[in-house]
Design an enzyme around this catalytic site. Structure first.
Site, PDB file in Angstrom:
ATOM      1  N   LYS A 106       0.840  -1.198   0.000  1.00 21.93           N
ATOM      2  CA  LYS A 106       0.000   0.000   0.000  1.00 21.93           C
ATOM      3  C   LYS A 106       0.885   1.261   0.000  1.00 21.93           C
ATOM      4  CE  LYS A 106      -3.833  -2.336   2.362  1.00 21.93           C
ATOM      5  NZ  LYS A 106      -4.713  -2.327   3.568  1.00 21.93           N
TER       6      LYS A 106
ATOM      7  N   TYR B 146     -12.195  -2.873  -3.377  1.00 26.24           N
ATOM      8  CA  TYR B 146     -12.758  -2.966  -2.014  1.00 26.24           C
ATOM      9  C   TYR B 146     -14.288  -2.935  -2.022  1.00 26.24           C
ATOM     10  CZ  TYR B 146      -8.181  -2.484   0.322  1.00 26.24           C
ATOM     11  OH  TYR B 146      -6.906  -2.692   0.800  1.00 26.24           O
TER      12      TYR B 146
ATOM     13  N   ASN C   2      -1.789  -0.002   7.312  1.00 27.09           N
ATOM     14  CA  ASN C   2      -1.309  -1.359   7.613  1.00 27.09           C
ATOM     15  C   ASN C   2      -0.494  -2.015   6.487  1.00 27.09           C
ATOM     16  OD1 ASN C   2      -3.463  -1.914   5.975  1.00 27.09           O
ATOM     17  ND2 ASN C   2      -4.471  -3.333   7.376  1.00 27.09           N
TER      18      ASN C   2
ATOM     19  N   HIS D 180      -1.735  -5.571   1.393  1.00 26.98           N
ATOM     20  CA  HIS D 180      -2.995  -6.272   1.111  1.00 26.98           C
ATOM     21  C   HIS D 180      -2.686  -7.676   0.628  1.00 26.98           C
ATOM     22  CE1 HIS D 180      -6.841  -7.325  -0.697  1.00 26.98           C
ATOM     23  NE2 HIS D 180      -6.125  -7.769  -1.724  1.00 26.98           N
TER      24      HIS D 180
ATOM     25  N   GLU E 287      -9.205 -10.213  -8.124  1.00 23.02           N
ATOM     26  CA  GLU E 287      -8.268  -9.101  -7.931  1.00 23.02           C
ATOM     27  C   GLU E 287      -7.146  -9.129  -8.973  1.00 23.02           C
ATOM     28  OE1 GLU E 287      -7.184  -9.463  -3.770  1.00 23.02           O
ATOM     29  OE2 GLU E 287      -9.227  -8.972  -3.136  1.00 23.02           O
TER      30      GLU E 287
HETATM   31  P1  IDP Z   1      -7.581  -7.133   5.168  1.00 26.54           P
HETATM   32  O1  IDP Z   1      -6.765  -6.055   4.464  1.00 26.54           O
HETATM   33  O2  IDP Z   1      -6.798  -7.731   6.301  1.00 26.54           O
HETATM   34  O3  IDP Z   1      -8.142  -8.147   4.223  1.00 26.54           O
HETATM   35  P2  IDP Z   1     -10.253  -5.974   5.282  1.00 26.54           P
HETATM   36  O4  IDP Z   1     -11.270  -6.240   6.335  1.00 26.54           O
HETATM   37  O5  IDP Z   1     -10.476  -6.553   3.937  1.00 26.54           O
HETATM   38  O6  IDP Z   1      -8.816  -6.403   5.886  1.00 26.54           O
HETATM   39  O7  IDP Z   1     -10.129  -4.396   5.180  1.00 26.54           O
HETATM   40  C1  IDP Z   1      -9.426  -3.817   4.109  1.00 26.54           C
HETATM   41  C2  IDP Z   1      -8.571  -2.693   4.635  1.00 26.54           C
HETATM   42  O8  IDP Z   1      -9.414  -1.676   5.171  1.00 26.54           O
HETATM   43  C3  IDP Z   1      -7.654  -3.065   5.806  1.00 26.54           C
HETATM   44  O9  IDP Z   1      -6.457  -3.663   5.400  1.00 26.54           O
HETATM   45  C4  IDP Z   1      -7.430  -1.711   6.448  1.00 26.54           C
HETATM   46  O10 IDP Z   1      -6.453  -0.942   5.736  1.00 26.54           O
HETATM   47  C5  IDP Z   1      -8.785  -1.061   6.270  1.00 26.54           C
HETATM   48  N1  IDP Z   1      -9.630  -1.239   7.454  1.00 26.54           N
HETATM   49  C6  IDP Z   1     -10.224  -2.385   7.864  1.00 26.54           C
HETATM   50  N2  IDP Z   1     -10.906  -2.211   8.995  1.00 26.54           N
HETATM   51  C7  IDP Z   1     -10.723  -0.910   9.330  1.00 26.54           C
HETATM   52  C8  IDP Z   1     -11.191  -0.097  10.421  1.00 26.54           C
HETATM   53  O11 IDP Z   1     -11.895  -0.547  11.326  1.00 26.54           O
HETATM   54  N3  IDP Z   1     -10.787   1.214  10.404  1.00 26.54           N
HETATM   55  C9  IDP Z   1      -9.999   1.733   9.432  1.00 26.54           C
HETATM   56  N4  IDP Z   1      -9.552   1.013   8.397  1.00 26.54           N
HETATM   57  C10 IDP Z   1      -9.906  -0.296   8.343  1.00 26.54           C
HETATM   58 MG    MG Z   2      -9.573  -7.932   2.717  1.00 25.17          MG
END
Ligand code: IDP
Ligand code: MG
Length: 159
Positions: free
Chosen positions: A20, A60, A123, A126, A137
């Site tokens: 990212k 997303y 974070n 992805h 994807e």
């Molecule tokens: P993942 O990346 O571990 O698959 P997902 O639930 O698919 O997690 O969420 C996609 C991305 O959205 C996460 O990697 C993170 O950057 C962001 N995200 C997920 N949950 C939250 C939240 O509660 N607050 C802010 N950003 C979030």
């Molecule tokens: Mg995800």
């Protein structure tokens, strides 16, 4: 004379891994590639790109109703990302383990998120969450397709 049977590649699959914008900005692209390479997974596509808002909303789309969705799309379009396709046995599930839990404060040490970041909205990386998501994807981020190649090295990774 020693001879080895060809490695069993029947369970191979592909995943979409993306560094990212924060990971690119912080110079962690090499670190992330290094971990997948050292594990034994095979690189099939790699590109630095500036994704459009439309592409990110597609990527997303399952999170469109979440309150953090607009912030997520803004974060993801804040700079270039590095998209990759990695191939190997159980690479989807294992790739997610290597990234660590979504919330870096809950990611185990030794994982990418566990070692290098703190907040869920920054974070670093992805990884596709299923083989079906990976196919969707990969088609979305690499419309011209990923490479398909046979690695001689496979006989040192797979029995
Ligand atoms: P993942 O990346 O571990 O698959 P997902 O639930 O698919 O997690 O969420 C996609 C991305 O959205 C996460 O990697 C993170 O950057 C962001 N995200 C997920 N949950 C939250 C939240 O509660 N607050 C802010 N950003 C979030
Ligand atoms: Mg995800």
């Amino acid at each position: 004379q020693l001879s080895f049977p060809p490695p069993n590649m029947s369970q191979t699959e592909r995943t979409y891994i993306m560094v990212k914008p924060d990971g690119v900005e912080r110079g962690l692209v090499g670190e992330i590639i290094k971990r997948f390479e050292a594990k034994g997974y095979q690189l099939c596509a790699l590109e630095l790109m500036q994704p459009s808002k439309d592409l990110l909303e597609q990527h997303y789309r399952d999170l469109a109703s979440k309150p953090f969705f607009p912030k997520l799309v803004a974060y993801m379009s804040s700079g270039p990302v590095v998209g990759m396709v990695w191939q190997g046995k159980e690479v989807v599930k294992t790739g997610r383990k290597m990234l660590g839990a979504t919330n870096p404060l809950e990611s185990a040490p030794g994982t990418i998120r566990g070692d290098f970041c703190v907040d869920v909205g920054q974070n670093l990386c992805h990884g596709s969450d299923s083989v079906e998501s990976a196919e969707r994807e990969i088609a979305l981020w690499f419309p011209r397709g990923a490479a398909s190649w046979t690695r001689r090295f496979d006989s040192f990774i797979y029995e």
